[in-house]
Design a protein around this motif. Structure first.
Motif, PDB file in Angstrom:
ATOM      1  N   PHE A 323       0.843  -1.398   0.260  1.00  0.00           N
ATOM      2  CA  PHE A 323       0.029  -0.204  -0.008  1.00  0.00           C
ATOM      3  C   PHE A 323       1.153   1.502   0.272  1.00  0.00           C
ATOM      4  O   PHE A 323       0.795   2.049  -0.907  1.00  0.00           O
ATOM      5  N   VAL A 324       1.899   1.649   0.994  1.00  0.00           N
ATOM      6  CA  VAL A 324       2.902   1.930   0.891  1.00  0.00           C
ATOM      7  C   VAL A 324       3.353   2.848  -0.372  1.00  0.00           C
ATOM      8  O   VAL A 324       3.705   3.742  -1.186  1.00  0.00           O
ATOM      9  N   SER A 325       4.207   1.922  -0.723  1.00  0.00           N
ATOM     10  CA  SER A 325       4.692   1.304  -2.532  1.00  0.00           C
ATOM     11  C   SER A 325       3.746   1.586  -3.287  1.00  0.00           C
ATOM     12  O   SER A 325       4.318   2.907  -4.270  1.00  0.00           O
ATOM     13  N   GLY A 326       2.726   1.247  -3.035  1.00  0.00           N
ATOM     14  CA  GLY A 326       1.643   1.982  -4.211  1.00  0.00           C
ATOM     15  C   GLY A 326       1.437   3.599  -4.530  1.00  0.00           C
ATOM     16  O   GLY A 326       1.319   4.032  -5.849  1.00  0.00           O
ATOM     17  N   GLN A 327       1.679   4.559  -3.328  1.00  0.00           N
ATOM     18  CA  GLN A 327       0.856   5.466  -2.518  1.00  0.00           C
ATOM     19  C   GLN A 327       2.321   6.446  -3.933  1.00  0.00           C
ATOM     20  O   GLN A 327       2.444   7.324  -4.198  1.00  0.00           O
ATOM     21  N   ILE A 328       3.271   6.178  -3.528  1.00  0.00           N
ATOM     22  CA  ILE A 328       4.461   5.870  -4.002  1.00  0.00           C
ATOM     23  C   ILE A 328       4.913   5.898  -5.086  1.00  0.00           C
ATOM     24  O   ILE A 328       4.815   6.764  -6.663  1.00  0.00           O
TER      25      ILE A 328
END
Length: 416
Positions: A323-328
């Motif tokens: 999820f955090v990777s997806g935001q980046i």
């Protein structure tokens, strides 16, 4: 980024997720024990998050990307949310509780995109800088769980029987008031779109972010985001009631192990990105869901407690690496004028469409495996999301081409 701005953004993230962690983890237990809600009703309550996430891109695209400063909208939404949290605290029946949580989530879910937008606008290199800011959100969530279990003991056997979990909503209401007023002190984040330019309806509503889906890789990522949130919904809805039902002491406090893990892996995320790349990072995150649910399926509160603890601790990999990777990744794909709308769109994919489907499935599955004595067949319940996660891993592995994230100055990402 200077220390003053870094401190403000960190405190903003802390409160943003302290609020969410104050009530969302224990809501399923509260509804079942204190409002006598069924599995389907509990699923409906959790699904309000998804409706809020679906509406969020349109709110962000209409307001934050075009007309008003993001930090001001953030403040107003949290002040409104504080009043609704207080209504939830006072609710005596599910019929009264549900409308309040429904409206609350419509206000809260856009704030997830707004805090990201406010943060990204202060950064030169989000891939490197964002993790150290976002980790304070994880610390906020951990703090909420520790307060509930070890300071106030609201989720103890005695506390739950006395209805003390109700106080979690009051705590969230107070924190929302604090963040609401604090938001007006955040760095000014004005809209980047040109005010004088004539725009289409799709631009006004933030639908221009949909053009990201023309990129084949992003489309595969977007679909994977929707699908992986189906098993995620099982965790949010059932983990706390599961632990409480099988006799694990201080379940909310023990669940903060997952957030401690999240904080650790959030700090390791830039290193993993650099060494293994985006595709490998997401695959590891998705495979961790499979392992986690298998551990939940076969663990117990006695000799198998270690399996549950490891399953909880995997949350850091499960959440950060996907999820955090997806935001980046989304930020790297979007141009300046649609950055807020793009963050809202990925919020729609994850917390909106995917989890709306997931909560509906989780609620029905939970009722199907409900025994006459009120207990559940948790082994069968947890194996279902494990199977779904395996299918998502295969889908992403086959269709997503390895990609190096491009800097904002680059014209196109590099495909390998």
């Amino acid at each position: 980024m200077n220390l003053a701005i870094r401190s403000k953004l960190s405190f903003m993230m802390f409160l943003e997720f302290f609020i969410w962690g104050s009530w969302f983890v224990t809501m399923g237990t509260f509804l079942g024990m204190n409002l006598q809600a069924s599995g389907a009703q509990t699923g409906a309550a959790f699904s309000t998050q998804s409706f809020g996430a679906i509406i969020a891109p349109f709110v962000i695209g209409l307001i934050a990307d075009r007309y008003f400063n993001a930090e001001k909208i953030l403040g107003l939404l949290h002040l409104g949310g504080a009043a609704l949290m207080f209504m939830m605290y006072q609710s005596e029946t599910f019929l009264i509780f549900y409308p309040a949580v429904f409206i609350y989530m419509i206000l809260y879910m856009p704030t997830l995109a707004l805090v990201n937008s406010v943060s990204f606008r202060q950064m030169q290199d989000p891939e490197r800088e964002f993790a150290s800011i976002r980790v304070w959100g994880t610390i906020g969530w951990i703090s909420a769980g520790l307060v509930i279990s070890y300071l106030f003991h609201w989720d103890s056997v005695e506390g739950m029987s006395e209805g003390l979990l109700r106080n979690t909503f009051l705590m969230a209401s107070i924190a929302s008031v604090v963040l609401g007023f604090f938001s007006f002190t955040l760095p000014k984040t004005p809209p980047r779109a040109e005010r004088g330019k004539q725009v289409s309806i799709s631009e006004i509503m933030g639908l221009d972010a949909l053009k990201l889906l023309k990129d084949r890789n992003y489309l595969v990522f977007f679909i994977s985001s929707i699908l992986i949130c189906i098993p995620l919904a099982f965790y949010y809805q059932n983990a706390n009631p599961f632990l409480a039902e099988i006799g694990v002491t201080d379940p909310t406090g023990k669940m903060t192990i997952g957030q401690v893990s999240e904080a650790l892996f959030l700090l390791l995320l830039p290193v993993f990105f650099k060494r293994f790349g985006f595709k490998a990072t997401l695959l590891v995150g998705m495979m961790a869901w499979v392992v986690r649910y298998a551990l939940f399926a076969f663990g117990d509160a006695g000799s198998g407690l270690w399996m549950l603890i490891i399953g909880i601790a995997l949350h850091g990999i499960c959440y950060d690496f996907f999820f955090v990777s997806g935001q980046i990744y989304t930020d790297s794909k979007a141009d300046a004028k649609i950055q807020s709308a793009a963050q809202g769109m990925i919020t729609l994919a994850t917390y909106g469409i995917g989890m709306l489907i997931g909560f509906a499935i989780a609620g029905q599955v939970t009722d199907i495996y409900l025994h006459a004595d009120g207990s559940h067949d948790w082994n069968s319940i947890w194996l279902i999301p494990a199977g779904i996660a395996i299918l998502v891993v295969l889908f992403f592995l086959i269709l997503f081409k390895n990609e190096v994230l491009s800097k904002k100055t680059d014209s196109q990402p590099i495909h390998k």
